[in-house]
Design a protein around this motif. Structure first.
Motif, PDB file in Angstrom:
ATOM      1  N   PRO A 193       2.665  -1.947  -2.625  1.00 45.99           N
ATOM      2  CA  PRO A 193       3.723  -3.055  -2.658  1.00 45.99           C
ATOM      3  C   PRO A 193       2.791  -4.425  -3.376  1.00 45.99           C
ATOM      4  N   VAL A 194       3.368  -5.222  -4.197  1.00 43.17           N
ATOM      5  CA  VAL A 194       2.821  -6.508  -4.706  1.00 43.17           C
ATOM      6  C   VAL A 194       2.205  -7.159  -3.703  1.00 43.17           C
ATOM      7  N   ARG A 195       2.492  -7.562  -2.537  1.00 43.48           N
ATOM      8  CA  ARG A 195       2.028  -8.420  -1.508  1.00 43.48           C
ATOM      9  C   ARG A 195       0.669  -7.678  -0.795  1.00 43.48           C
ATOM     10  N   ARG A 196       0.711  -6.145  -0.689  1.00 43.24           N
ATOM     11  CA  ARG A 196      -0.473  -5.551  -0.322  1.00 43.24           C
ATOM     12  C   ARG A 196      -1.591  -5.651  -1.532  1.00 43.24           C
ATOM     13  N   GLN A 197      -1.103  -5.402  -2.650  1.00 44.98           N
ATOM     14  CA  GLN A 197      -1.929  -5.594  -3.910  1.00 44.98           C
ATOM     15  C   GLN A 197      -2.611  -7.070  -3.833  1.00 44.98           C
ATOM     16  N   ILE A 198      -2.072  -8.041  -3.695  1.00 42.91           N
ATOM     17  CA  ILE A 198      -2.545  -9.344  -3.375  1.00 42.91           C
ATOM     18  C   ILE A 198      -3.558  -9.445  -2.247  1.00 42.91           C
ATOM     19  N   GLN A 199      -3.153  -8.964  -1.375  1.00 46.99           N
ATOM     20  CA  GLN A 199      -4.028  -9.081  -0.248  1.00 46.99           C
ATOM     21  C   GLN A 199      -5.473  -8.200  -0.323  1.00 46.99           C
ATOM     22  N   ILE A 200      -5.232  -7.083  -1.057  1.00 50.27           N
ATOM     23  CA  ILE A 200      -6.639  -6.175  -1.360  1.00 50.27           C
ATOM     24  C   ILE A 200      -7.261  -6.935  -2.633  1.00 50.27           C
ATOM     25  N   TRP A 201      -6.784  -7.521  -3.563  1.00 53.08           N
ATOM     26  CA  TRP A 201      -7.734  -8.013  -4.534  1.00 53.08           C
ATOM     27  C   TRP A 201      -8.032  -9.460  -4.025  1.00 53.08           C
ATOM     28  N   GLY A 202      -7.425  -9.933  -3.285  1.00 52.81           N
ATOM     29  CA  GLY A 202      -7.917 -11.098  -2.515  1.00 52.81           C
ATOM     30  C   GLY A 202      -9.174 -11.256  -1.689  1.00 52.81           C
TER      31      GLY A 202
END
Length: 373
Positions: free
Chosen positions: A4-13
């Motif tokens: 999910p996009v939210r999870r990707q943002i969390q990982i890359w952040g």
């Protein structure tokens, strides 16, 4: 099923935060390695060209490193001692420059600087401070430079890191490519190519411009006879990567020193001023368009902001990485703007309307669609 996009943002952040933390905590330790990587990045096209000429990667790397060490050694023997000597002399003569400037203003504009005025007292205090602290200032500058840049580490670690990074550069890039998320690998490669083009055009191009302009200013000022021409040329060349700033800073410093040294010899003073006018024309009309190009996309204000912000946050190491990070952020922002302009939010388009219900041949009216709610 994709992440999910939210999870990707969390990982890359989290990854970005970790990199910032490492840079914050290990900035001084990482500096020789960052300089070595920068040198390898700068010299990689030369190694690639030598490979195309028939040399192996090992011999191309050895040839480049030997030539670079010879050039640096020659510079260290011939230029650096003179540069240090002129810098120390300039700091020592600063109190005399201040006193002469005060005397000039007092003689020409006596009404502006009264003996009891606050401005006169401030200038006198400043001159006294320079007289008492001039030697300490010179030693402090040299001492701080030695503390920020550990000479031993630079001499030993930077060439070693540059050698191995240059030797393995292509293999390292290929290895990183295999680690990219497969779903986004094409997009990341495309972004990386744009970032590389921007960074390479700016750093390699502006590096050449700064070197050429520094040599031009130093040689012509010393030819005219300016006492501290080498220092002024080095300073002006160093900040040439910011348009107009190098010429303005160097010009003000050079003309001020020329007024002190050549007072009454207006031809020599005019020649010093003409050097910076012609240098600015040479840089803006010939060197920068040919070596850098006009479409790099790094605005001077954006560069100043990046240098100030990263320098304040991470010190000297932050200033080293400010330009490539600023270039990368600029590329990402331009891509985001292009995506925004192609989106429905910008264009104001609505999703295509559903087709109307069919006409009932018996009644001649359209059938009502059943309620979908």
């Amino acid at each position: 099923m994709g992440v999910p996009v939210r999870r990707q943002i969390q990982i890359w952040g989290a990854i970005a935060a970790l990199l910032i933390l490492v840079l914050w905590l290990l900035g001084d330790v990482l500096m020789p390695f960052i300089l070595g990587m920068a040198a390898a990045y700068f010299l990689d096209p030369v190694a690639d060209r030598l490979e195309r000429m028939g040399l192996s990667r090992v011999w191309a790397t050895v040839t480049i490193c030997v030539m670079a060490l010879l050039g640096l050694g020659l510079t260290a023997l011939l230029v650096i001692p003179l540069l240090v000597e002129q810098t120390q002399s300039l700091i020592e003569i600063a109190p005399q420059l201040t006193e002469r400037a005060i005397g000039f203003v007092t003689e020409r504009f006596p009404s502006l600087i009264d003996a009891d005025s606050t401005l006169r007292q401030s200038l006198n205090s400043f001159g006294a401070l320079l007289r008492s602290r001039g030697g300490e200032l010179a030693n402090a500058l040299l001492g701080s430079a030695a503390s920020v840049i550990n000479v031993v580490l630079l001499i030993v670690i930077v060439p070693v890191v540059a050698f191995y990074m240059l030797l393995d550069w292509d293999r390292m890039i290929a290895r990183i490519d295999t680690l990219l998320p497969r779903e986004y690998a094409p997009v990341i490669r495309d972004l990386a190519r744009d970032i590389d083009d921007t960074v390479a055009s700016f750093i390699r191009g502006m590096g050449g411009v700064c070197l050429i302009m520094g040599v031009f200013y130093a040689a012509t000022l010393m030819l005219v006879g300016l006492q501290f021409g080498l220092v002024v040329g080095a300073v002006a060349g160093l900040v040439t990567f910011i348009p107009y700033v190098g010429a303005v800073i160097g010009g003000v410093l050079a003309v001020g020193l020329a007024l002190y040294q050549f007072w009454g010899d207006w031809v020599s003073i005019g020649l010093v001023a003409a050097i910076f006018v012609s240098g600015q024309m040479l840089e803006g009309n010939v060197l920068t368009p040919r070596l850098v190009g006009r479409s790099v996309g790094l605005h001077p204000v954006w560069l100043l902001l990046a240098l100030s912000a990263f320098g304040a946050l991470f010190g000297f190491v932050g200033m080293l990485v400010a330009v490539p990070i600023a270039a990368a952020i600029g590329v990402v922002i331009r891509r985001a703007i292009d995506s925004y302009k192609d989106s429905a939010l910008y264009q104001g388009t609505e999703p295509s309307a559903a087709p109307p219900p069919p006409i009932n041949l018996e009644t001649g009216h359209r059938d009502e669609r059943p309620d979908q709610t």
